[in-house]
Design a protein around this motif. Structure first.
Motif, PDB file in Angstrom:
ATOM      1  N   TYR A 119      26.301  -4.826  52.058  1.00 30.45           N
ATOM      2  CA  TYR A 119      27.744  -5.024  51.964  1.00 30.45           C
ATOM      3  C   TYR A 119      28.266  -4.865  50.539  1.00 30.45           C
ATOM      4  N   ALA A 120      27.356  -4.647  49.587  1.00 35.27           N
ATOM      5  CA  ALA A 120      27.780  -4.544  48.183  1.00 35.27           C
ATOM      6  C   ALA A 120      27.880  -3.085  47.779  1.00 35.27           C
ATOM      7  N   LYS A 121      29.036  -2.668  47.316  1.00 41.67           N
ATOM      8  CA  LYS A 121      29.222  -1.295  46.849  1.00 41.67           C
ATOM      9  C   LYS A 121      28.313  -1.033  45.648  1.00 41.67           C
ATOM     10  N   SER A 122      27.579   0.081  45.735  1.00 35.85           N
ATOM     11  CA  SER A 122      26.722   0.518  44.620  1.00 35.85           C
ATOM     12  C   SER A 122      25.722  -0.556  44.184  1.00 35.85           C
ATOM     13  N   ALA A 123      25.340  -1.431  45.103  1.00 36.56           N
ATOM     14  CA  ALA A 123      24.382  -2.480  44.744  1.00 36.56           C
ATOM     15  C   ALA A 123      23.068  -1.858  44.297  1.00 36.56           C
ATOM     16  N   THR A 124      22.548  -2.320  43.188  1.00 33.55           N
ATOM     17  CA  THR A 124      21.295  -1.792  42.662  1.00 33.55           C
ATOM     18  C   THR A 124      20.113  -2.661  43.051  1.00 33.55           C
ATOM     19  N   GLY A 125      20.338  -3.597  43.957  1.00 31.86           N
ATOM     20  CA  GLY A 125      19.217  -4.336  44.487  1.00 31.86           C
ATOM     21  C   GLY A 125      18.982  -5.679  43.834  1.00 31.86           C
ATOM     22  N   ASN A 126      17.908  -6.275  44.276  1.00 30.62           N
ATOM     23  CA  ASN A 126      17.525  -7.591  43.777  1.00 30.62           C
ATOM     24  C   ASN A 126      17.057  -7.517  42.323  1.00 30.62           C
ATOM     25  N   LEU A 127      17.107  -8.645  41.656  1.00 30.05           N
ATOM     26  CA  LEU A 127      16.477  -8.773  40.347  1.00 30.05           C
ATOM     27  C   LEU A 127      15.014  -8.376  40.489  1.00 30.05           C
ATOM     28  N   ALA A 128      14.563  -7.459  39.644  1.00 26.08           N
ATOM     29  CA  ALA A 128      13.183  -6.986  39.705  1.00 26.08           C
ATOM     30  C   ALA A 128      12.232  -8.044  39.143  1.00 26.08           C
TER      31      ALA A 128
END
Length: 315
Positions: A256-265
């Motif tokens: 649901y997040a636009k351009s989400a780059t994912g979880n904290l690595a």
């Protein structure tokens, strides 16, 4: 051998942190290409081998909603046959009573439920209202506790909602308190769309403290959509938080997040904590190697900055 940051401790921060690894569940759940069960099992084994103290393995959710995790029972049965009691200690997400029943049948000890801090996300993700979601969780949590399990409570949209915008801090605290009152042992407060900033993090943790909920009951779960995840971890550390969720290689993200780059690595978090002299028990080389390997399985590079800096070719 990887490079390591120079260690410069910062006064006033915790000396030890628990990294709660979510890559095998949260990281893979939105992958469109099916990941074979044996690859998932190898991923879990490698993460454990890297020294991660908690590895969330999968979710017993209906395959209609998360097809990627349709093999949850097969995965956990195989891991239990190989690892014995160590596999039974791996946490799994159980969205409802049916999911919990499957976890109980397999002798698992740690489960999690997934709640929403907002009305709209509760409706879209749980098909419930903000209030009625607790009617779903109450019997599941009670049954898990009766079976001798401990229960974690994820709360999503704690810092912002794509439909509702800013989420009142007091609303997040109210939802979290309800889950704790039902018997949840730890709350993971999720920045589901990655909009949190440092002051907001400190404000939310302080509001929980004012409501009688100490840092030992809280974990923080950040996404790096706007590049703020490690800044927010720092704010959490300053506030006394000692458990942080992370995903190996930065896998996963909110659809649901636009351009989400994912979880904290996980690797980025390990590098950051190492530089501050904070104990975490994780072998950076091993987890980088694991993420490079998984990137090869998925056919794309890892979004983790540290993996990109240190990683070689998939193997």
């Amino acid at each position: 051998m990887s490079a390591l940051p120079m260690v410069v401790p910062e006064p006033g921060l915790p000396t030890e942190v628990t990294i709660y690894e979510v890559g095998a569940r949260d990281g893979l759940q939105n992958e469109k290409t099916s990941v074979p069960t044996e690859v998932k099992a190898e991923f879990v084994r490698r993460l454990l081998g890297a020294g991660l103290p908690i590895v969330e393995a999968t979710s017993f959710v209906h395959p209609k909603w998360v097809p990627q995790l349709a093999d949850a029972a097969e995965l956990m049965t195989g891991l239990t046959a190989e690892l014995g009691d160590a596999a039974r200690q791996l946490p799994v997400l159980v969205p409802n009573q049916r999911g919990l029943d499957r976890a109980v049948e397999l002798g698992l000890r740690h489960v999690a439920v997934f709640a929403s801090a907002t009305e709209t996300f509760a409706s879209k993700n749980l098909n419930r209202t903000l209030e009625s979601q607790f009617e779903m969780f109450e019997p599941t949590i009670a049954a898990a506790l009766a079976a001798g399990m401990d229960v974690r409570g994820y709360v999503s949209m704690c810092f912002g909602d794509p439909w509702e915008g800013a989420v009142p801090v007091e609303q997040v605290v109210a939802v979290g308190k309800r889950l704790l009152d039902l018997g949840v042992g730890q709350l993971s407060l999720g920045d589901t769309i990655g909009v949190a900033t440092a002051g907001h993090v400190r404000s939310l943790v302080a509001a929980f403290a004012d409501a009688g909920v100490g840092c030992e009951r809280l974990a923080l779960h950040f996404h790096d959509t706007y590049g703020q995840a490690l800044t927010n971890v720092h704010a959490g550390l300053q506030a006394g938080i000692t458990t942080f969720d992370a995903s190996a290689g930065g896998l996963g993200g909110c659809p649901y997040a636009k351009s989400a780059t994912g979880n904290l690595a996980t690797e980025d978090l390990v590098w950051f904590l190492t530089g501050l002299g904070i104990e975490h028990g994780v072998d950076l080389d091993a987890v980088v190697g694991t993420s490079v390997w998984m990137a090869g399985q998925l056919g794309r590079p890892s979004p983790s900055a540290v993996v990109r800096a240190l990683g070689g070719t998939p193997g």
